[in-house]
Each structure stands twice: as C-alpha cells, then as structure tokens.
Enzyme design. Structure first.
Site, PDB file in Angstrom:
ATOM      1  N   LYS A 227       0.843  -1.201   0.000  1.00 59.81           N
ATOM      2  CA  LYS A 227       0.000   0.000   0.000  1.00 59.81           C
ATOM      3  C   LYS A 227       0.880   1.253   0.000  1.00 59.81           C
ATOM      4  O   LYS A 227       0.847   2.073   0.930  1.00 59.81           O
ATOM      5  CB  LYS A 227      -0.964  -0.041   1.186  1.00 59.81           C
ATOM      6  CG  LYS A 227      -2.319   0.535   0.812  1.00 59.81           C
ATOM      7  CD  LYS A 227      -3.397   0.110   1.769  1.00 59.81           C
ATOM      8  CE  LYS A 227      -4.644   0.922   1.594  1.00 59.81           C
ATOM      9  NZ  LYS A 227      -5.282   0.832   0.298  1.00 59.81           N
ATOM     10  N   GLU A 263      -7.200  -5.370 -10.260  1.00 56.74           N
ATOM     11  CA  GLU A 263      -8.062  -4.775  -9.233  1.00 56.74           C
ATOM     12  C   GLU A 263      -8.665  -3.485  -9.740  1.00 56.74           C
ATOM     13  O   GLU A 263      -8.326  -3.001 -10.826  1.00 56.74           O
ATOM     14  CB  GLU A 263      -7.312  -4.583  -7.911  1.00 56.74           C
ATOM     15  CG  GLU A 263      -6.198  -3.581  -7.931  1.00 56.74           C
ATOM     16  CD  GLU A 263      -5.612  -3.376  -6.517  1.00 56.74           C
ATOM     17  OE1 GLU A 263      -4.895  -4.257  -6.039  1.00 56.74           O
ATOM     18  OE2 GLU A 263      -5.857  -2.316  -5.926  1.00 56.74           O
TER      19      GLU A 263
HETATM   20  C1  COI Z   1      -9.305   1.721   1.681  1.00 55.93           C
HETATM   21  O1  COI Z   1     -10.197   1.028   1.220  1.00 55.93           O
HETATM   22  O2  COI Z   1      -9.198   1.887   2.901  1.00 55.93           O
HETATM   23  C2  COI Z   1      -8.292   2.337   0.826  1.00 55.93           C
HETATM   24  O3  COI Z   1      -7.247   2.638   1.327  1.00 55.93           O
HETATM   25  C3  COI Z   1      -8.579   2.660  -0.579  1.00 55.93           C
HETATM   26  C4  COI Z   1      -8.502   4.130  -0.835  1.00 55.93           C
HETATM   27  C5  COI Z   1      -8.439   4.387  -2.304  1.00 55.93           C
HETATM   28  C6  COI Z   1      -9.657   4.860  -0.211  1.00 55.93           C
END
Ligand code: COI
Length: 381
Positions: A227, A263
C-alpha cells in the site's frame, strides 16, 4: 479540600510540562475522555450531517504522531492536535515517494461499544510494505495502540450506529532529508481519522465499472502488492477519464497479457458464476485486501467455493454477478461493466445476491450484531 481534576485536564498539564508546543493528550487521558468533554473547537462538528457523510476529510480533534530517527526505533508517540505537519523540502516522501498508508475503521455498536476490525492486519501489511520500500516501521503493538488511541480521542466523531464509521488513516512517511537516491534517515508514523459514510457517490447503488486497456496499475516485480502512496497517483488519470464518462471506477488489466483482471483503483474485485466465487490471486500486482481475505473466509463458511486464480476479462464479462471489496468500499455490488465498447449488465436487485449475503455477514460482524467466531473485532471502549 481536595480538588479532583478530570483525566483530560491532567493529560493536558502533563504534556504541556514536557514542553511540547502543540496541545497533546496522553493515552490515559484519551481513554478517560468523555464525549461531552471534547472541546468543540471548530464549527464542522456542530454542522455535521450524520445521514450524508460521504467520503471526504473532516478536521477531527486529535492525531497520533511518532518518529523514528537514526536509532531505528519509533519513539513512544503521542496524540497531538489534528493539524498540518511540517516537512523538510528534502523529505524522502516528497522527493522519492517513500510513503505507505493504511485504512481501517472504528464503528459504534448498538450496545455503545467502539469496535475496530482486524487492525493487526493493517499493522502487518504496513510492515511488509515498509520492508519493500526500505523504510522503518512501527511494531504491530505500537500500530494497534496508535489506532486505538486515535479512535478514542476522536470518539465524538464516530457516527451513530448504522450511519457510517470513523475512517482511520495510518501513514508512514520518510521525513528525513535526502538528496541522492537512498532511504531517508527518519520516518514519521501518523494516524488521523475522519467520519465517513459511503465511499462512492452512488451510495449503496450498484457501480458501473470501466475496464481500462491502456493504463496499467502496476507490473510484476513492481510494488503493486503493497500500500505504497506511489500506487495511487498513477491511477488518477484513467479514473478521472472514466468518471467524466459517468463510470464509478476503473478495472485494471495485467500489463503483460492485457487480459487478466487485477483490481479496481480503490478496491479488489470478485465475480460469481454459478456457485463459484472467483477473484484474482495476489501475485505482487494486487493489493492484499483485508476485506478481500475476510470475505473469502466468510464465503467459505457460507458454503461457497472460492477460487483465487488468474481471471480473464472475458470471464468477468460472462459472470452472473460482480462485486468489489475494500475497507472504504466494504462490499459493493457492480451493475455493469464496459470493456472495448461492450457493456454487460449483472444481477443487482435479486435478494439472493451473493454480495448481499457477504455484505450482511461482514457488516454484522464488524458492528457486533453477529457473533465474531473469527476474533476479528477489537472492542476498545
Ligand atoms: C481503503 O479502502 O481503505 C483504501 O485505502 C482505498 C482508498 C483508495 C480509499
């Protein structure tokens, strides 16, 4: 006569004695903080509409901060006023993108408890990401404590049961100055939070996705499986283009064969054909979603066969049902997919939707309504 001070007051005194210029709150004071004691320091709280939260940042009360300098250990960390952070222009995150983020949620159960969902998994994912990006990372314990403290210190921002959640955003960034390409010598772990409702402007309505054939999110050997903040800016262009045409989000294909689905920019993707649920396997190009893996476990327990494998875009177009998963998104049903000028529509309003069953079970566990046999939920108050 003995005067008893509230824990909040004592917490403020304690930290002001330690010569920290911003207002700080000790963890003990945060846990003892009553909702009516939190100070309404900005109008946003008074004007909040819990029925229409959407997904945009709100300035809450406190955030958590800890720093790791050259001794490679993070300091104890503390809650400070929510606010801007000061950075060197040469900070590693600004110059070479050394940054990771996480997302997790605190919800208010109907019995009043404040519940987190698998925060240890976010901590582990951050550690794996940090290793890939040559960064120092906080321990699982420190990460989870920081998430708990941030939720508790901002508890008045946790929406009423069923109205949404407090989205908690842990960040790990290279804050040490560097000029030549190398890892920074200092890292900062920050955790802030914002109350949120539905991620998509569609609310709970089905999504219309667009399969993008020109842009790719990542490639084998890249960092698509962690991430890293650097995975998100590159999807903005195809995302904005798709939104301009009325789509909710983009499905990305693999960059080698250009035929396997990977994804969606903000979430993982699943399809249902008959009694089998399939989702792309995580081979380093796909984020290892915590909701994704929780849904796989729940689906198994509900008796579905779940396959993690290469999934072609043609299979996606022929599916009975499609849905996406993510912390922000939860479980979202997909109404249509457009690929190469062809649009297919899927089941959406049928009450036997697989995604509905999975959504109800997941949210039931997260909100404390359904027994949590997995030990996923952490009650913090
Ligand atoms: C999440 O789902 O928490 C993410 O980090 C995605 C983001 C693009 C809001």
């Amino acid at each position: 006569m003995m005067i008893r001070q509230s824990p909040l007051f004592l917490g403020l005194i304690q930290t002001s004695l330690s010569k920290v210029s911003a207002r700080c709150l000790t963890a003990e004071a945060a846990y003892a903080l009553r909702e009516d004691e939190a100070m309404p320091r900005h109008e946003e709280y008074a004007n909040i509409d819990w029925n229409n939260l959407g997904f945009s940042p709100r300035r809450t009360d406190y955030m958590y901060k800890s720093t790791c300098a050259s001794n490679n250990t993070f300091d104890q960390g503390q809650l400070i006023d929510y606010g801007n952070v000061e950075l060197s222009p040469a900070a590693g995150v600004l110059n070479y993108g050394q940054g990771l983020f996480e997302g997790t949620k605190a919800v208010r159960g109907e019995d009043g408890r404040i519940l987190l969902f698998r925060p240890d998994q976010n901590a582990i994912r951050m550690q794996i990401g940090a290793e890939r990006m040559c960064m120092q990372s906080p321990s699982v314990k420190q990460f989870v404590d920081a998430v708990k403290q941030t939720a508790i210190a901002n508890k008045r921002w946790i929406p009423p049961p069923g109205k949404g959640s407090l989205y908690i955003r842990p960040l790990l960034i290279g804050t040490g100055p560097i000029l030549g390409l190398s890892p920074a010598h200092e890292y900062t772990f920050l955790v802030y939070a914002s109350p949120v409702g539905n991620y998509f402007k569609e609310g709970t309505a089905s999504l219309n996705l667009y399969v993008n054939n020109d842009f790719h999110r990542t490639t084998r050997g890249g960092a698509g499986g962690v991430k890293s903040i650097t995975n998100y800016a590159p999807v903005l262009k195809p995302l904005l283009r798709a939104k301009e045409q009325g789509f909710s989000d983009v499905v990305f294909l693999d960059s080698v064969h250009k035929k396997y689905i990977e994804e969606v920019s903000s979430c993982n993707i699943f399809l249902v054909k008959g009694d089998v649920i399939s989702t792309p396997s995580t081979v380093g190009t796909i984020l290892e979603g915590i909701t994704r893996k929780s849904i796989i476990d729940i689906a198994h327990d509900l008796g579905y066969k779940v396959e993690e494998r290469l999934v072609t875009v043609d299979e996606l177009m022929e599916a009975d049902e499609v849905f996406t998963t993510g912390t922000a998104v939860t479980v979202a049903n997909v109404g249509s997919i457009t690929y190469n000028g062809q649009r297919v529509e899927y089941k959406t309003s049928d009450c036997g939707l697989v995604s509905q069953k999975l959504f109800k079970r997941l949210v039931g566990i997260q909100s404390g309504k359904i027994e949590d046999k997995y030990n996923w939920v952490v009650a913090i108050h």
